[in-house]
Design a protein around this motif. Structure first.
Motif, PDB file in Angstrom:
ATOM      1  N   GLY A 179      48.684 -12.949  28.978  1.00 61.58           N
ATOM      2  CA  GLY A 179      50.105 -12.629  29.147  1.00 61.58           C
ATOM      3  C   GLY A 179      50.483 -11.424  28.310  1.00 61.58           C
ATOM      4  O   GLY A 179      51.518 -11.401  27.653  1.00 61.58           O
ATOM      5  N   ALA A 180      49.588 -10.411  28.327  1.00 60.42           N
ATOM      6  CA  ALA A 180      49.749  -9.187  27.524  1.00 60.42           C
ATOM      7  C   ALA A 180      49.841  -9.514  26.034  1.00 60.42           C
ATOM      8  O   ALA A 180      50.478  -8.812  25.270  1.00 60.42           O
ATOM      9  N   GLY A 181      49.194 -10.609  25.639  1.00 50.28           N
ATOM     10  CA  GLY A 181      49.164 -10.991  24.232  1.00 50.28           C
ATOM     11  C   GLY A 181      50.269 -11.938  23.818  1.00 50.28           C
ATOM     12  O   GLY A 181      50.149 -12.629  22.808  1.00 50.28           O
ATOM     13  N   VAL A 182      51.348 -11.986  24.570  1.00 55.12           N
ATOM     14  CA  VAL A 182      52.487 -12.836  24.208  1.00 55.12           C
ATOM     15  C   VAL A 182      52.117 -14.312  24.343  1.00 55.12           C
ATOM     16  O   VAL A 182      52.380 -15.114  23.444  1.00 55.12           O
ATOM     17  N   TRP A 183      51.499 -14.668  25.443  1.00 52.05           N
ATOM     18  CA  TRP A 183      51.089 -16.043  25.687  1.00 52.05           C
ATOM     19  C   TRP A 183      50.101 -16.497  24.606  1.00 52.05           C
ATOM     20  O   TRP A 183      50.178 -17.610  24.097  1.00 52.05           O
ATOM     21  N   THR A 184      49.186 -15.615  24.252  1.00 53.14           N
ATOM     22  CA  THR A 184      48.211 -15.919  23.204  1.00 53.14           C
ATOM     23  C   THR A 184      48.903 -16.177  21.878  1.00 53.14           C
ATOM     24  O   THR A 184      48.576 -17.129  21.164  1.00 53.14           O
ATOM     25  N   LEU A 185      49.852 -15.341  21.529  1.00 56.00           N
ATOM     26  CA  LEU A 185      50.585 -15.497  20.263  1.00 56.00           C
ATOM     27  C   LEU A 185      51.351 -16.820  20.236  1.00 56.00           C
ATOM     28  O   LEU A 185      51.334 -17.538  19.228  1.00 56.00           O
ATOM     29  N   ILE A 186      51.987 -17.166  21.335  1.00 58.05           N
ATOM     30  CA  ILE A 186      52.739 -18.425  21.407  1.00 58.05           C
ATOM     31  C   ILE A 186      51.793 -19.614  21.244  1.00 58.05           C
ATOM     32  O   ILE A 186      52.078 -20.543  20.488  1.00 58.05           O
ATOM     33  N   ASP A 187      50.654 -19.590  21.936  1.00 59.92           N
ATOM     34  CA  ASP A 187      49.678 -20.672  21.803  1.00 59.92           C
ATOM     35  C   ASP A 187      49.170 -20.774  20.372  1.00 59.92           C
ATOM     36  O   ASP A 187      49.020 -21.876  19.833  1.00 59.92           O
ATOM     37  N   PHE A 188      48.892 -19.635  19.742  1.00 66.99           N
ATOM     38  CA  PHE A 188      48.387 -19.629  18.372  1.00 66.99           C
ATOM     39  C   PHE A 188      49.405 -20.260  17.417  1.00 66.99           C
ATOM     40  O   PHE A 188      49.052 -21.095  16.579  1.00 66.99           O
ATOM     41  N   ILE A 189      50.652 -19.896  17.561  1.00 67.16           N
ATOM     42  CA  ILE A 189      51.702 -20.462  16.707  1.00 67.16           C
ATOM     43  C   ILE A 189      51.850 -21.961  16.966  1.00 67.16           C
ATOM     44  O   ILE A 189      51.984 -22.755  16.032  1.00 67.16           O
ATOM     45  N   MET A 190      51.805 -22.357  18.233  1.00 67.56           N
ATOM     46  CA  MET A 190      51.916 -23.791  18.552  1.00 67.56           C
ATOM     47  C   MET A 190      50.749 -24.583  17.974  1.00 67.56           C
ATOM     48  O   MET A 190      50.931 -25.707  17.503  1.00 67.56           O
ATOM     49  N   LEU A 191      49.552 -24.006  17.980  1.00 66.43           N
ATOM     50  CA  LEU A 191      48.403 -24.672  17.367  1.00 66.43           C
ATOM     51  C   LEU A 191      48.607 -24.829  15.866  1.00 66.43           C
ATOM     52  O   LEU A 191      48.342 -25.892  15.306  1.00 66.43           O
ATOM     53  N   LEU A 192      49.074 -23.787  15.211  1.00 62.43           N
ATOM     54  CA  LEU A 192      49.294 -23.848  13.764  1.00 62.43           C
ATOM     55  C   LEU A 192      50.344 -24.890  13.389  1.00 62.43           C
ATOM     56  O   LEU A 192      50.227 -25.566  12.367  1.00 62.43           O
ATOM     57  N   LEU A 193      51.354 -25.032  14.232  1.00 61.90           N
ATOM     58  CA  LEU A 193      52.427 -25.991  13.961  1.00 61.90           C
ATOM     59  C   LEU A 193      52.084 -27.415  14.402  1.00 61.90           C
ATOM     60  O   LEU A 193      52.817 -28.357  14.081  1.00 61.90           O
ATOM     61  N   GLY A 194      50.993 -27.577  15.149  1.00 62.02           N
ATOM     62  CA  GLY A 194      50.599 -28.910  15.614  1.00 62.02           C
ATOM     63  C   GLY A 194      51.319 -29.347  16.870  1.00 62.02           C
ATOM     64  O   GLY A 194      51.374 -30.539  17.169  1.00 62.02           O
ATOM     65  N   ASN A 195      51.857 -28.404  17.627  1.00 62.36           N
ATOM     66  CA  ASN A 195      52.593 -28.732  18.855  1.00 62.36           C
ATOM     67  C   ASN A 195      51.795 -28.479  20.123  1.00 62.36           C
ATOM     68  O   ASN A 195      52.317 -28.660  21.218  1.00 62.36           O
ATOM     69  N   PHE A 196      50.562 -28.040  20.007  1.00 65.09           N
ATOM     70  CA  PHE A 196      49.731 -27.749  21.171  1.00 65.09           C
ATOM     71  C   PHE A 196      49.061 -29.041  21.639  1.00 65.09           C
ATOM     72  O   PHE A 196      48.635 -29.855  20.832  1.00 65.09           O
ATOM     73  N   ARG A 197      48.957 -29.239  22.946  1.00 67.88           N
ATOM     74  CA  ARG A 197      48.377 -30.467  23.505  1.00 67.88           C
ATOM     75  C   ARG A 197      47.182 -30.126  24.389  1.00 67.88           C
ATOM     76  O   ARG A 197      47.128 -29.062  24.989  1.00 67.88           O
TER      77      ARG A 197
END
Length: 79
Positions: free
Chosen positions: A50-68
């Motif tokens: 997603g031009a890097g935006v999607w990657t950044l959002i996923d990375f932040i969600m992983l760090l916060l523990g919100n990724f499933r």
């Protein structure tokens, strides 16, 4: 303070592995392949994360523990 028993079941996927995959290979969706989300991983390859935006959002969600993972279970740091 960590609770002795989590309130919901956690994913069997390793949190650190997912974070490192997202950081180094997130543009090609490697972390999404790892957690079983193959369809969206392929979309990440096509759109370059997603031009890097999607990657950044996923990375932040992983760090916060919100990724499933694909089963809907949260991937959290269990240490």
């Amino acid at each position: 303070m960590q609770q002795p028993y989590p309130s919901e079941p956690l994913s069997s996927r390793n949190w650190l592995t997912a974070v490192l995959l997202a950081f180094f290979l997130g543009v090609v969706g490697a972390h999404r392949f790892y957690v079983g989300k193959t369809g969206t991983a392929i979309l990440m390859i096509v759109t370059c994360g997603g031009a890097g935006v999607w990657t950044l959002i996923d990375f932040i969600m992983l760090l916060l523990g919100n990724f499933r993972d694909a089963e809907g279970l949260p991937i959290k740091n269990q240490s």
